[in-house]
Design an enzyme around this catalytic site. Structure first.
Site, PDB file in Angstrom:
ATOM      1  N   GLY A  41     -14.541  58.617 123.031  1.00 58.22           N
ATOM      2  CA  GLY A  41     -15.051  57.408 122.371  1.00 58.22           C
ATOM      3  C   GLY A  41     -16.223  57.643 121.431  1.00 58.22           C
ATOM      4  N   THR A  43     -19.852  58.398 119.506  1.00 59.43           N
ATOM      5  CA  THR A  43     -21.113  57.659 119.450  1.00 59.43           C
ATOM      6  C   THR A  43     -20.850  56.186 119.741  1.00 59.43           C
ATOM      7  OG1 THR A  43     -21.893  59.154 117.716  1.00 59.43           O
ATOM      8  CG2 THR A  43     -23.047  57.045 117.933  1.00 59.43           C
ATOM      9  N   LYS A  53     -24.167  46.385 121.761  1.00 54.46           N
ATOM     10  CA  LYS A  53     -23.710  44.991 121.790  1.00 54.46           C
ATOM     11  C   LYS A  53     -23.788  44.412 123.207  1.00 54.46           C
ATOM     12  CE  LYS A  53     -23.781  45.778 118.105  1.00 54.46           C
ATOM     13  NZ  LYS A  53     -23.979  47.010 117.318  1.00 54.46           N
ATOM     14  N   GLY A 180     -38.303  52.137 110.786  1.00 54.79           N
ATOM     15  CA  GLY A 180     -37.078  51.926 110.018  1.00 54.79           C
ATOM     16  C   GLY A 180     -36.550  50.517 110.218  1.00 54.79           C
ATOM     17  N   GLU A 203     -41.393  49.847 107.848  1.00 54.22           N
ATOM     18  CA  GLU A 203     -40.315  50.193 106.896  1.00 54.22           C
ATOM     19  C   GLU A 203     -40.922  50.805 105.638  1.00 54.22           C
ATOM     20  OE1 GLU A 203     -36.799  50.223 106.473  1.00 54.22           O
ATOM     21  OE2 GLU A 203     -37.419  50.934 104.514  1.00 54.22           O
ATOM     22  N   ALA A 321     -18.001  52.269 112.405  1.00 53.08           N
ATOM     23  CA  ALA A 321     -16.885  52.616 113.282  1.00 53.08           C
ATOM     24  C   ALA A 321     -15.538  52.202 112.680  1.00 53.08           C
ATOM     25  CB  ALA A 321     -17.084  51.951 114.641  1.00 53.08           C
ATOM     26  N   HIS A 444     -11.906  22.194 110.981  1.00 53.38           N
ATOM     27  CA  HIS A 444     -13.182  21.485 111.145  1.00 53.38           C
ATOM     28  C   HIS A 444     -13.367  21.133 112.624  1.00 53.38           C
ATOM     29  CE1 HIS A 444     -16.481  18.737 110.422  1.00 53.38           C
ATOM     30  NE2 HIS A 444     -15.876  17.860 111.203  1.00 53.38           N
TER      31      HIS A 444
HETATM   32  P1  FAD Z   1     -18.714  59.694 116.305  1.00 56.31           P
HETATM   33  O1  FAD Z   1     -18.470  58.386 116.933  1.00 56.31           O
HETATM   34  O2  FAD Z   1     -20.107  60.151 116.134  1.00 56.31           O
HETATM   35  O3  FAD Z   1     -17.904  60.734 117.187  1.00 56.31           O
HETATM   36  C1  FAD Z   1     -17.924  62.097 116.932  1.00 56.31           C
HETATM   37  C2  FAD Z   1     -17.618  62.839 118.210  1.00 56.31           C
HETATM   38  O4  FAD Z   1     -17.432  64.204 117.883  1.00 56.31           O
HETATM   39  C3  FAD Z   1     -18.748  62.810 119.239  1.00 56.31           C
HETATM   40  O5  FAD Z   1     -18.269  62.317 120.455  1.00 56.31           O
HETATM   41  C4  FAD Z   1     -19.193  64.254 119.368  1.00 56.31           C
HETATM   42  O6  FAD Z   1     -19.505  64.626 120.698  1.00 56.31           O
HETATM   43  C5  FAD Z   1     -17.944  64.992 118.923  1.00 56.31           C
HETATM   44  N1  FAD Z   1     -18.210  66.315 118.363  1.00 56.31           N
HETATM   45  C6  FAD Z   1     -19.153  66.683 117.460  1.00 56.31           C
HETATM   46  N2  FAD Z   1     -19.049  67.987 117.163  1.00 56.31           N
HETATM   47  C7  FAD Z   1     -18.004  68.452 117.893  1.00 56.31           C
HETATM   48  C8  FAD Z   1     -17.394  69.711 118.021  1.00 56.31           C
HETATM   49  N3  FAD Z   1     -17.819  70.770 117.326  1.00 56.31           N
HETATM   50  N4  FAD Z   1     -16.359  69.837 118.876  1.00 56.31           N
HETATM   51  C9  FAD Z   1     -15.904  68.776 119.604  1.00 56.31           C
HETATM   52  N5  FAD Z   1     -16.435  67.558 119.507  1.00 56.31           N
HETATM   53  C10 FAD Z   1     -17.472  67.394 118.656  1.00 56.31           C
HETATM   54  N6  FAD Z   1     -20.854  50.992 113.753  1.00 56.31           N
HETATM   55  C11 FAD Z   1     -20.195  49.823 113.616  1.00 56.31           C
HETATM   56  O7  FAD Z   1     -19.239  49.757 112.842  1.00 56.31           O
HETATM   57  N7  FAD Z   1     -20.570  48.719 114.340  1.00 56.31           N
HETATM   58  C12 FAD Z   1     -21.608  48.731 115.185  1.00 56.31           C
HETATM   59  O8  FAD Z   1     -21.917  47.718 115.822  1.00 56.31           O
HETATM   60  C13 FAD Z   1     -22.336  49.946 115.346  1.00 56.31           C
HETATM   61  N8  FAD Z   1     -23.376  50.019 116.182  1.00 56.31           N
HETATM   62  C14 FAD Z   1     -24.031  51.208 116.360  1.00 56.31           C
HETATM   63  C15 FAD Z   1     -25.126  51.242 117.209  1.00 56.31           C
HETATM   64  C16 FAD Z   1     -25.814  52.418 117.392  1.00 56.31           C
HETATM   65  C17 FAD Z   1     -26.996  52.452 118.340  1.00 56.31           C
HETATM   66  C18 FAD Z   1     -25.398  53.605 116.718  1.00 56.31           C
HETATM   67  C19 FAD Z   1     -26.111  54.903 116.940  1.00 56.31           C
HETATM   68  C20 FAD Z   1     -24.308  53.564 115.849  1.00 56.31           C
HETATM   69  C21 FAD Z   1     -23.628  52.368 115.644  1.00 56.31           C
HETATM   70  N9  FAD Z   1     -22.556  52.272 114.760  1.00 56.31           N
HETATM   71  C22 FAD Z   1     -21.903  51.086 114.607  1.00 56.31           C
HETATM   72  C23 FAD Z   1     -22.080  53.431 113.996  1.00 56.31           C
HETATM   73  C24 FAD Z   1     -20.826  54.043 114.657  1.00 56.31           C
HETATM   74  O9  FAD Z   1     -21.148  54.394 115.989  1.00 56.31           O
HETATM   75  C25 FAD Z   1     -20.354  55.262 113.882  1.00 56.31           C
HETATM   76  O10 FAD Z   1     -20.157  54.921 112.525  1.00 56.31           O
HETATM   77  C26 FAD Z   1     -19.046  55.777 114.446  1.00 56.31           C
HETATM   78  O11 FAD Z   1     -19.177  56.116 115.808  1.00 56.31           O
HETATM   79  C27 FAD Z   1     -18.564  56.999 113.666  1.00 56.31           C
HETATM   80  O12 FAD Z   1     -17.373  57.450 114.203  1.00 56.31           O
HETATM   81  P2  FAD Z   1     -16.935  58.986 114.079  1.00 56.31           P
HETATM   82  O13 FAD Z   1     -15.621  59.084 114.779  1.00 56.31           O
HETATM   83  O14 FAD Z   1     -17.016  59.434 112.683  1.00 56.31           O
HETATM   84  O15 FAD Z   1     -18.040  59.814 114.860  1.00 56.31           O
HETATM   85  P1  NAD Z   2     -30.357  52.692 108.324  1.00 53.36           P
HETATM   86  O1  NAD Z   2     -30.024  53.586 107.207  1.00 53.36           O
HETATM   87  O2  NAD Z   2     -29.600  51.440 108.532  1.00 53.36           O
HETATM   88  O3  NAD Z   2     -31.899  52.255 108.248  1.00 53.36           O
HETATM   89  C1  NAD Z   2     -32.923  53.186 108.207  1.00 53.36           C
HETATM   90  C2  NAD Z   2     -34.151  52.520 107.626  1.00 53.36           C
HETATM   91  O4  NAD Z   2     -35.239  53.390 107.802  1.00 53.36           O
HETATM   92  C3  NAD Z   2     -34.039  52.235 106.146  1.00 53.36           C
HETATM   93  O5  NAD Z   2     -34.413  50.904 105.917  1.00 53.36           O
HETATM   94  C4  NAD Z   2     -35.006  53.235 105.520  1.00 53.36           C
HETATM   95  O6  NAD Z   2     -35.585  52.771 104.321  1.00 53.36           O
HETATM   96  C5  NAD Z   2     -36.021  53.389 106.616  1.00 53.36           C
HETATM   97  N1  NAD Z   2     -36.771  54.640 106.607  1.00 53.36           N
HETATM   98  C6  NAD Z   2     -36.325  55.877 106.300  1.00 53.36           C
HETATM   99  N2  NAD Z   2     -37.321  56.777 106.461  1.00 53.36           N
HETATM  100  C7  NAD Z   2     -38.402  56.094 106.897  1.00 53.36           C
HETATM  101  C8  NAD Z   2     -39.723  56.454 107.260  1.00 53.36           C
HETATM  102  N3  NAD Z   2     -40.128  57.716 107.227  1.00 53.36           N
HETATM  103  N4  NAD Z   2     -40.578  55.494 107.661  1.00 53.36           N
HETATM  104  C9  NAD Z   2     -40.174  54.184 107.716  1.00 53.36           C
HETATM  105  N5  NAD Z   2     -38.932  53.793 107.378  1.00 53.36           N
HETATM  106  C10 NAD Z   2     -38.052  54.724 106.993  1.00 53.36           C
HETATM  107  O7  NAD Z   2     -30.290  53.636 109.617  1.00 53.36           O
HETATM  108  P2  NAD Z   2     -30.250  53.288 111.158  1.00 53.36           P
HETATM  109  O8  NAD Z   2     -30.731  51.918 111.408  1.00 53.36           O
HETATM  110  O9  NAD Z   2     -30.890  54.438 111.828  1.00 53.36           O
HETATM  111  O10 NAD Z   2     -28.701  53.328 111.448  1.00 53.36           O
HETATM  112  C11 NAD Z   2     -27.950  54.531 111.226  1.00 53.36           C
HETATM  113  C12 NAD Z   2     -26.528  54.233 110.900  1.00 53.36           C
HETATM  114  O11 NAD Z   2     -25.859  53.681 112.023  1.00 53.36           O
HETATM  115  C13 NAD Z   2     -26.414  53.252 109.756  1.00 53.36           C
HETATM  116  O12 NAD Z   2     -25.820  53.934 108.679  1.00 53.36           O
HETATM  117  C14 NAD Z   2     -25.503  52.178 110.228  1.00 53.36           C
HETATM  118  O13 NAD Z   2     -24.416  52.020 109.372  1.00 53.36           O
HETATM  119  C15 NAD Z   2     -25.005  52.633 111.592  1.00 53.36           C
HETATM  120  N6  NAD Z   2     -25.148  51.481 112.517  1.00 53.36           N
HETATM  121  C16 NAD Z   2     -24.385  50.383 112.278  1.00 53.36           C
HETATM  122  C17 NAD Z   2     -24.528  49.266 113.067  1.00 53.36           C
HETATM  123  C18 NAD Z   2     -23.693  48.063 112.783  1.00 53.36           C
HETATM  124  O14 NAD Z   2     -22.723  48.188 112.051  1.00 53.36           O
HETATM  125  N7  NAD Z   2     -24.010  46.902 113.342  1.00 53.36           N
HETATM  126  C19 NAD Z   2     -25.457  49.237 114.095  1.00 53.36           C
HETATM  127  C20 NAD Z   2     -26.240  50.365 114.290  1.00 53.36           C
HETATM  128  C21 NAD Z   2     -26.063  51.481 113.479  1.00 53.36           C
END
Ligand code: FAD
Ligand code: NAD
Length: 465
Positions: A41, A43, A53, A180, A203, A321, A444
């Site tokens: 699954g 990240t 969530k 950030g 920020e 994702a 509605h």
């Molecule tokens: P990942 O989900 O990062 O999966 C990559 C996998 O590859 C990992 O499990 C890792 O262990 C594995 N891996 C890495 N290197 C190797 C290797 N050499 N061999 C084998 N396995 C390896 N996105 C949304 O759209 N909606 C959200 O609400 C949202 N919320 C988020 C909240 C947080 C706190 C964070 C951190 C991210 C969030 N994101 C969200 C972003 C989302 O999680 C990522 O965009 C998404 O998981 C990317 O999918 P991926 O398959 O590219 O990589």
């Molecule tokens: P982000 O890119 O969304 O935000 C990072 C923020 O940090 C920016 O506003 C940037 O200007 C600021 N910043 C950068 N360097 C800084 C510094 N030195 N001091 C102060 N501010 C600084 O990144 P994030 O919030 O870490 O999220 C990472 C990724 O995960 C995003 O690309 C996002 O798409 C994904 N994510 C998505 C969701 C969702 O879809 N709901 C939720 C969580 C994460």
């Protein structure tokens, strides 16, 4: 196939990788997926979308009870926070969903190769000491937290944490500083603010949520301020020192100037994420990364090396994702000889705060750079359902081409913006005009009627304002 172990080997079982593996298997290809984590699954399911969530949903209920929103509807309760149970339901959600992917792998006869994969040549990787050769290899290794020099994350200590650490806090901090003002900072900052923390967001830029529509960024900032978040914009953190149970941060104006210090119980470092390519030994496969550390592909997700493909957070584009999932499906279909396409111009993004913030397509600023536009806006205050539900904050904004009326972008701040944006994405995928949306019958009373009214406003004729 005789000398290959698999038709398709996927590296990484996040939403990009696991979906690619399932689609490849559905298309009759012999498929394996290497994943080093203990659960599938990626990240998203383990430490990202799903657990965040789970905490956002639970903390929203808590705040509705504690903050008076329920009392306004005649429900008087005095909630008591049971953080271990709240954390427990987060862990249950993760366990259930990651286990679900394991079930889907078994159902589709996908071999899970447990371990981290490393290239030994263009068609062979080593996983847990074993060489595996595949006709096609999909790199779906995702991303991890971007470190901030001078601010060392130690999730175990629970003082300076990244998003994974911020999900696991054992107690509500008195003062949380979020570095950030992006998606993670605002979502996880909201969780702990709702549960009682004072939250300060530092920020670097002059506004939060870079990349989103200008109006949306300004309005979101106003709403979060109203909720009690303190913002220090145009400010950077240059150092963080742990002193006893606190962290002392050094802050400087982004443009340079006098430094100040700020004390916090918990500091969340959320300044972005970077692609995971370390440890893959890409050079053994003949691959390189670009200046941002990403693996470049063509429109079909082929890298520069024949037989190696890449998708998700490790390639350019928004780190989301659903973008990774769609790329996984398209990539597997291309490997199977079909035509897999992702329309990167129509990828919705959602911030799951209250209200939610969502957008798809161009911002007004981007659209204006390309030509003349017409913009229609409708406030949620004038939407009967939002008003009745005591959710007056936000608006819908529809941006259309001035000549063709084709919708170029839709932006929403509303309690259910994440659900509402799907209709806008679908309309844009079908090449809709603002008139098409305006003349579509919407049920509605729903929040979605605000999208219809904003579309009507493009030509100046909304009914309820
Ligand atoms: P990942 O989900 O990062 O999966 C990559 C996998 O590859 C990992 O499990 C890792 O262990 C594995 N891996 C890495 N290197 C190797 C290797 N050499 N061999 C084998 N396995 C390896 N996105 C949304 O759209 N909606 C959200 O609400 C949202 N919320 C988020 C909240 C947080 C706190 C964070 C951190 C991210 C969030 N994101 C969200 C972003 C989302 O999680 C990522 O965009 C998404 O998981 C990317 O999918 P991926 O398959 O590219 O990589
Ligand atoms: P982000 O890119 O969304 O935000 C990072 C923020 O940090 C920016 O506003 C940037 O200007 C600021 N910043 C950068 N360097 C800084 C510094 N030195 N001091 C102060 N501010 C600084 O990144 P994030 O919030 O870490 O999220 C990472 C990724 O995960 C995003 O690309 C996002 O798409 C994904 N994510 C998505 C969701 C969702 O879809 N709901 C939720 C969580 C994460």
């Amino acid at each position: 196939m005789a000398d290959y172990d698999y038709d398709v080997l996927v590296i990484g079982a996040g939403p990009g990788g696991y979906v690619a593996a399932i689609r490849a298997a559905q298309l009759g290809l012999k498929t394996a997926c290497a994943e080093g984590r203990e659960t599938l699954g990626g990240t998203c399911l383990n430490v990202g979308c799903i657990p965040s969530k789970a905490m956002l949903h639970a903390s929203e209920y808590y705040e509705a009870a504690a903050g008076g929103a329920m009392a306004a509807m005649g429900i008087k309760v005095k909630p008591e926070l049971d953080l271990p149970t709240m954390q427990g339901q987060r862990k249950d959600a993760v366990k259930g969903l990651t286990g679900g992917i394991e079930f889907l792998f078994k159902k589709n006869k996908i071999d899970w190769l447990k371990g981290y994969a490393q290239f030994t040549s263009a068609d062979t990787v080593e996983v847990a000491g074993k060489a595996v050769r595949a006709k096609n290899i999909i790199i779906a290794t995702g991303s991890s937290v971007t470190p901030l020099p001078g601010v060392e994350v130690d999730n175990d200590k629970q003082i300076i944490v990244d998003s994974t650490g911020a999900l696991e806090l054992a107690k509500v901090p008195e003062h949380m500083v979020v570095i950030g003002g992006g998606v993670i900072g605002l979502e996880l900052g909201s969780v702990w603010r709702r549960l009682g923390a004072k939250v300060t967001c530092v920020e670097f830029l002059d506004q939060i949520l870079p990349g989103m529509d200008g109006d949306v960024r300004k309005e979101a900032n106003k709403i979060f301020k109203k909720q009690g978040v303190e913002f220090k914009l145009k400010t950077k953190v240059t150092k963080a020192e742990v002193k006893g149970k606190k962290a002392v941060l050094t802050l400087e104006p982004a443009a340079g100037g006098d430094a100040e210090t700020l004390e916090a119980d918990v500091v969340l470092v959320s300044i972005g994420r970077r692609p995971n390519t370390d440890g893959l030994a890409l050079d053994k496969a003949g691959l390189t990364v670009n200046a941002r550390g990403q693996i470049e592909t063509d429109h079909d997700f082929r890298t520069t090396v024949p037989g190696i493909w890449a998708i998700g957070d490790v390639v350019p584009g928004p780190m989301l994702a659903h973008k990774a999932e769609d790329e996984g499906i398209a990539c597997a279909e291309n490997i199977a000889g079909q035509t897999g396409i992702v329309n990167h111009d129509v990828i919705p993004s959602v911030v799951y705060t209250m209200p939610e913030i969502a957008g798809v397509g161009l911002t007004e600023e981007q659209a204006k750079e390309r030509g003349e536009v017409k913009v229609g806006k409708f406030p949620m205050m004038a939407n009967s359902r939002a008003k009745t539900n005591h959710e007056p904050d936000g608006f819908v904004k529809v941006i259309a081409d001035a000549k063709t009326d084709r919708v170029l972008g839709v932006w929403v701040i509303a309690s259910v913006a994440g659900t509402m944006i799907a209709q806008a994405a679908q309309a844009m995928e079908f090449g809709a005009t603002s008139e098409d949306i305006a003349y579509t019958c919407h049920a509605h009373p729903t929040h979605s009627e605000a999208i219809k009214e904003a579309a009507m406003a493009v030509t100046g004729k909304p009914i309820h304002i």
